[in-house]
Design a protein around this motif. Structure first.
Motif, PDB file in Angstrom:
ATOM      1  N   LEU A 293      45.166  47.627  34.672  1.00 45.45           N
ATOM      2  CA  LEU A 293      44.874  48.903  34.027  1.00 45.45           C
ATOM      3  C   LEU A 293      44.539  49.899  35.129  1.00 45.45           C
ATOM      4  CD1 LEU A 293      42.610  49.345  30.911  1.00 45.45           C
ATOM      5  CD2 LEU A 293      42.609  50.993  32.759  1.00 45.45           C
ATOM      6  N   LEU A 294      45.289  50.988  35.171  1.00 42.63           N
ATOM      7  CA  LEU A 294      45.050  52.036  36.160  1.00 42.63           C
ATOM      8  C   LEU A 294      44.101  53.072  35.567  1.00 42.63           C
ATOM      9  CD1 LEU A 294      48.730  52.531  37.372  1.00 42.63           C
ATOM     10  CD2 LEU A 294      46.962  51.092  38.423  1.00 42.63           C
ATOM     11  N   GLU A 295      42.914  53.134  36.129  1.00 41.81           N
ATOM     12  CA  GLU A 295      41.915  54.092  35.660  1.00 41.81           C
ATOM     13  C   GLU A 295      41.933  55.316  36.571  1.00 41.81           C
ATOM     14  OE1 GLU A 295      37.081  54.646  35.213  1.00 41.81           O
ATOM     15  OE2 GLU A 295      37.894  52.744  35.954  1.00 41.81           O
ATOM     16  N   PRO A 296      42.392  56.468  36.076  1.00 40.05           N
ATOM     17  CA  PRO A 296      42.400  57.674  36.912  1.00 40.05           C
ATOM     18  C   PRO A 296      40.988  58.259  36.977  1.00 40.05           C
ATOM     19  CG  PRO A 296      43.956  57.820  35.052  1.00 40.05           C
ATOM     20  CD  PRO A 296      42.980  56.734  34.766  1.00 40.05           C
ATOM     21  N   ARG A 297      40.305  58.011  38.066  1.00 39.89           N
ATOM     22  CA  ARG A 297      38.951  58.549  38.208  1.00 39.89           C
ATOM     23  C   ARG A 297      38.987  60.037  38.566  1.00 39.89           C
ATOM     24  NH1 ARG A 297      34.980  54.574  39.668  1.00 39.89           N
ATOM     25  NH2 ARG A 297      35.050  52.993  38.016  1.00 39.89           N
ATOM     26  N   ASP A 298      39.987  60.402  39.328  1.00 35.79           N
ATOM     27  CA  ASP A 298      40.106  61.791  39.762  1.00 35.79           C
ATOM     28  C   ASP A 298      41.540  62.030  40.227  1.00 35.79           C
ATOM     29  OD1 ASP A 298      39.434  64.400  40.314  1.00 35.79           O
ATOM     30  OD2 ASP A 298      37.831  63.920  41.727  1.00 35.79           O
ATOM     31  N   LEU A 299      41.774  63.224  40.671  1.00 33.00           N
ATOM     32  CA  LEU A 299      43.103  63.623  41.138  1.00 33.00           C
ATOM     33  C   LEU A 299      43.656  62.653  42.176  1.00 33.00           C
ATOM     34  CD1 LEU A 299      45.300  65.887  41.324  1.00 33.00           C
ATOM     35  CD2 LEU A 299      43.829  66.983  43.019  1.00 33.00           C
ATOM     36  N   ASP A 300      42.795  62.210  43.090  1.00 35.87           N
ATOM     37  CA  ASP A 300      43.241  61.348  44.179  1.00 35.87           C
ATOM     38  C   ASP A 300      42.390  60.080  44.289  1.00 35.87           C
ATOM     39  OD1 ASP A 300      40.917  62.549  45.006  1.00 35.87           O
ATOM     40  OD2 ASP A 300      41.725  63.385  46.863  1.00 35.87           O
ATOM     41  N   HIS A 301      41.930  59.575  43.159  1.00 34.28           N
ATOM     42  CA  HIS A 301      41.108  58.362  43.137  1.00 34.28           C
ATOM     43  C   HIS A 301      41.466  57.549  41.900  1.00 34.28           C
ATOM     44  CE1 HIS A 301      36.819  56.419  42.781  1.00 34.28           C
ATOM     45  NE2 HIS A 301      37.739  55.551  43.138  1.00 34.28           N
ATOM     46  N   THR A 302      41.962  56.344  42.120  1.00 32.32           N
ATOM     47  CA  THR A 302      42.371  55.453  41.032  1.00 32.32           C
ATOM     48  C   THR A 302      41.707  54.095  41.228  1.00 32.32           C
ATOM     49  OG1 THR A 302      44.526  56.549  40.857  1.00 32.32           O
ATOM     50  CG2 THR A 302      44.338  54.343  39.903  1.00 32.32           C
ATOM     51  N   VAL A 303      41.242  53.512  40.126  1.00 32.59           N
ATOM     52  CA  VAL A 303      40.716  52.143  40.160  1.00 32.59           C
ATOM     53  C   VAL A 303      41.712  51.245  39.438  1.00 32.59           C
ATOM     54  CG1 VAL A 303      38.819  50.593  39.565  1.00 32.59           C
ATOM     55  CG2 VAL A 303      38.341  52.967  40.183  1.00 32.59           C
ATOM     56  N   GLU A 304      42.167  50.205  40.129  1.00 37.45           N
ATOM     57  CA  GLU A 304      43.082  49.240  39.531  1.00 37.45           C
ATOM     58  C   GLU A 304      42.266  48.043  39.037  1.00 37.45           C
ATOM     59  OE1 GLU A 304      46.143  48.206  42.293  1.00 37.45           O
ATOM     60  OE2 GLU A 304      46.823  50.281  42.569  1.00 37.45           O
ATOM     61  N   HIS A 305      42.191  47.890  37.716  1.00 42.05           N
ATOM     62  CA  HIS A 305      41.473  46.774  37.111  1.00 42.05           C
ATOM     63  C   HIS A 305      42.471  45.656  36.834  1.00 42.05           C
ATOM     64  CE1 HIS A 305      37.799  49.190  36.325  1.00 42.05           C
ATOM     65  NE2 HIS A 305      38.669  50.190  36.172  1.00 42.05           N
ATOM     66  N   VAL A 306      42.280  44.517  37.461  1.00 38.37           N
ATOM     67  CA  VAL A 306      43.229  43.408  37.365  1.00 38.37           C
ATOM     68  C   VAL A 306      42.594  42.253  36.586  1.00 38.37           C
ATOM     69  CG1 VAL A 306      44.700  41.810  38.633  1.00 38.37           C
ATOM     70  CG2 VAL A 306      44.176  44.069  39.611  1.00 38.37           C
ATOM     71  N   GLU A 307      43.322  41.745  35.584  1.00 36.26           N
ATOM     72  CA  GLU A 307      42.866  40.598  34.792  1.00 36.26           C
ATOM     73  C   GLU A 307      44.014  39.597  34.696  1.00 36.26           C
ATOM     74  OE1 GLU A 307      39.797  40.542  33.988  1.00 36.26           O
ATOM     75  OE2 GLU A 307      39.218  42.674  34.113  1.00 36.26           O
ATOM     76  N   ILE A 308      43.702  38.316  34.930  1.00 40.00           N
ATOM     77  CA  ILE A 308      44.715  37.261  34.921  1.00 40.00           C
ATOM     78  C   ILE A 308      44.451  36.305  33.764  1.00 40.00           C
ATOM     79  CG2 ILE A 308      45.831  35.439  36.264  1.00 40.00           C
ATOM     80  CD1 ILE A 308      44.822  36.826  38.796  1.00 40.00           C
ATOM     81  N   TYR A 309      45.530  35.915  33.077  1.00 37.27           N
ATOM     82  CA  TYR A 309      45.432  35.097  31.860  1.00 37.27           C
ATOM     83  C   TYR A 309      46.317  33.855  31.982  1.00 37.27           C
ATOM     84  CZ  TYR A 309      43.403  39.398  29.995  1.00 37.27           C
ATOM     85  OH  TYR A 309      42.619  40.494  29.797  1.00 37.27           O
ATOM     86  N   TYR A 310      45.967  32.844  31.167  1.00 37.66           N
ATOM     87  CA  TYR A 310      46.676  31.563  31.229  1.00 37.66           C
ATOM     88  C   TYR A 310      47.004  31.063  29.826  1.00 37.66           C
ATOM     89  CZ  TYR A 310      45.286  31.649  36.101  1.00 37.66           C
ATOM     90  OH  TYR A 310      45.122  32.010  37.411  1.00 37.66           O
ATOM     91  N   ALA A 311      47.909  30.089  29.787  1.00 36.46           N
ATOM     92  CA  ALA A 311      48.338  29.529  28.508  1.00 36.46           C
ATOM     93  C   ALA A 311      47.286  28.623  27.893  1.00 36.46           C
ATOM     94  CB  ALA A 311      49.647  28.763  28.682  1.00 36.46           C
ATOM     95  N   ALA A 312      46.378  28.087  28.697  1.00 39.55           N
ATOM     96  CA  ALA A 312      45.319  27.201  28.210  1.00 39.55           C
ATOM     97  C   ALA A 312      43.971  27.743  28.653  1.00 39.55           C
ATOM     98  CB  ALA A 312      45.513  25.778  28.740  1.00 39.55           C
ATOM     99  N   PRO A 313      42.936  27.607  27.831  1.00 45.13           N
ATOM    100  CA  PRO A 313      41.613  28.108  28.210  1.00 45.13           C
ATOM    101  C   PRO A 313      41.037  27.325  29.376  1.00 45.13           C
ATOM    102  CG  PRO A 313      41.494  26.881  26.152  1.00 45.13           C
ATOM    103  CD  PRO A 313      42.947  27.024  26.470  1.00 45.13           C
ATOM    104  N   PRO A 314      40.364  27.981  30.305  1.00 40.54           N
ATOM    105  CA  PRO A 314      39.798  27.291  31.465  1.00 40.54           C
ATOM    106  C   PRO A 314      38.873  26.132  31.111  1.00 40.54           C
ATOM    107  CG  PRO A 314      39.774  29.653  31.818  1.00 40.54           C
ATOM    108  CD  PRO A 314      40.204  29.440  30.393  1.00 40.54           C
ATOM    109  N   LYS A 315      38.149  26.247  29.999  1.00 40.66           N
ATOM    110  CA  LYS A 315      37.212  25.178  29.644  1.00 40.66           C
ATOM    111  C   LYS A 315      37.935  23.877  29.284  1.00 40.66           C
ATOM    112  CE  LYS A 315      36.799  26.699  24.805  1.00 40.66           C
ATOM    113  NZ  LYS A 315      35.861  27.203  23.760  1.00 40.66           N
ATOM    114  N   GLN A 316      39.231  23.980  28.928  1.00 41.97           N
ATOM    115  CA  GLN A 316      40.002  22.773  28.624  1.00 41.97           C
ATOM    116  C   GLN A 316      40.646  22.173  29.871  1.00 41.97           C
ATOM    117  OE1 GLN A 316      42.872  23.355  25.513  1.00 41.97           O
ATOM    118  NE2 GLN A 316      41.340  23.934  23.974  1.00 41.97           N
TER     119      GLN A 316
END
Length: 384
Positions: A293-316
């Motif tokens: 998710l690209l969060e435009p904080r300002d004209l020349d400032h962006t925060v890239e929020h990265v999330e990774i997902y899997y087919a099986a839950p980590p607890k399994q």
């Protein structure tokens, strides 16, 4: 701010087109115009469902100055409201937290249910008088912002003018229909962010294409070569790239992540990476996926929020935690390799003689489509 003719030069065939002019990256007025015409008028990503997993969970979001509140209702649905009390406009929730009872305004204690309904108005009719004939609670619920959750990304249409998400992105929903199945977040290491000193659009432009792989991602290009990639192009909706060579990550004992169920053969060694306009970057593989998710904080400032997902839950699959950590580290490395390019293009946009640039008719199709889409949104807004 450019005129219609300059936008027309962007919205033409790639063989003759120019890119968006410098103003779209360094001019404050143009940034404000794009906020309204591009980001607020479209389905923009603002958060992730995994951040409000349980009923009562609430997380405030500042989207280009627009105060929003993501809330998980008792029935499990996720709603987005304007994070503003209907009484005197006070911010309701300052930090992510669990709402045990009602959403209570800290100013005069007006209280709202998790579905946004106004439930109590203490002393509104005078001391001890909690009702007044001229204060109709049913008309004063929280202002709901149109939202849709897909691949755990929370999309909103702030101005309420966009067609339903399912219509706007029907083609992409069909393209990736095989992945419409449970998708589990990878845990702490699978969540990270990058601070980038650039306009948000440059991150989209770079992500769209594979042209830069040999020089910017030599490690990745060593096995998933430039010639193994293909363009993904859906005009005025999304664009990106795919690869015919995806190499599963393996552990010391050759262990791998479980696959998503029932995938067709194309995904055995293939993967796709798509920018869903305006500000969400997605990747799918046989055994994991991610969202940026690209969060435009300002004209020349962006925060890239990265999330990774899997087919099986980590607890399994606790035995795969070190592999998940390694996977996150590898992806972080790939995304960090792009930072100097994106920031370099931002600095380059201060070259006052730069005319927006040209596109390779063969290699830059996905990026040109994004420029065309931005220009088309602005053209519509200006004509309106």
């Amino acid at each position: 701010m450019e005129n219609g003719t300059e936008l027309d030069q962007v919205m033409t065939g790639i063989n003759q087109a120019k890119g968006l002019s410098n103003a779209h990256y360094i001019d404050r007025d143009t940034f404000e115009e794009e906020k309204r015409a591009v980001l607020f008028a479209s389905w923009s990503g603002v958060g992730f469902g995994k951040d409000v997993p349980e009923p009562g969970d609430a997380k405030p979001v500042d989207f280009l100055g627009m105060p929003l509140l993501m809330v998980r209702d008792r029935d499990g649905s996720l709603n987005v409201f304007q994070n503003t009390c209907r009484h005197r406009g006070m911010i309701l929730v300052e930090e992510p937290r669990k709402i045990e009872g009602a959403i209570r305004c800290p100013y005069h204690s007006w209280c709202y249910a998790l579905n946004g309904e106004l439930r109590s108005t203490p002393h509104v009719g005078g001391p001890g008088q909690n009702r007044h004939d001229d204060v109709n609670r049913s008309d004063l619920g929280l202002v709901q912002v149109r939202s849709h959750v897909w691949r755990d990304v929370v999309f909103v249409n702030v101005d309420g003018t966009a067609d339903p998400f399912e219509i706007v992105h029907a083609d992409l929903l069909d393209r990736w229909s095989e992945f419409e199945q449970p998708n589990f977040h990878g845990g702490e290491s699978a969540s990270f962010k990058l601070e980038v000193k650039s306009n948000w659009k440059l991150a989209v432009e770079n992500y769209c294409e594979s042209y830069h792989l040999p020089w910017v991602h030599p490690g990745l290009n060593s096995y998933s070569r430039l010639e193994d990639h293909y363009h993904i192009e859906k005009p005025r909706e999304y664009s990106g790239q795919g690869t015919l060579v995806y190499r599963q990550l393996k552990g010391e004992a050759n262990e791998v992540f479980p696959d998503y169920e029932g995938l067709s053969d194309k995904w055995d060694e293939g993967a796709e990476y798509i920018a869903i306009y305006p500000n969400v970057l997605l990747g799918v593989h046989r055994d994991h996926s991610y969202a940026i998710l690209l969060e435009p904080r300002d004209l020349d400032h962006t925060v890239e929020h990265v999330e990774i997902y899997y087919a099986a839950p980590p607890k399994q699959t606790p035995e795969l935690q070190s592999l998940r950590d390694k996977n996150a580290e590898l992806w972080r490395g790939v995304f960090e390799e792009d930072v100097f390019v994106v920031e370099g293009m931002q600095r380059g946009r201060h070259g006052m003689l730069f005319d927006g640039g040209r596109f390779s008719p063969v290699m830059d199709g996905p990026t040109h489509l994004f420029h065309d889409w931005v220009a088309s949104r602005l053209a519509v807004a200006r004509a309106g």
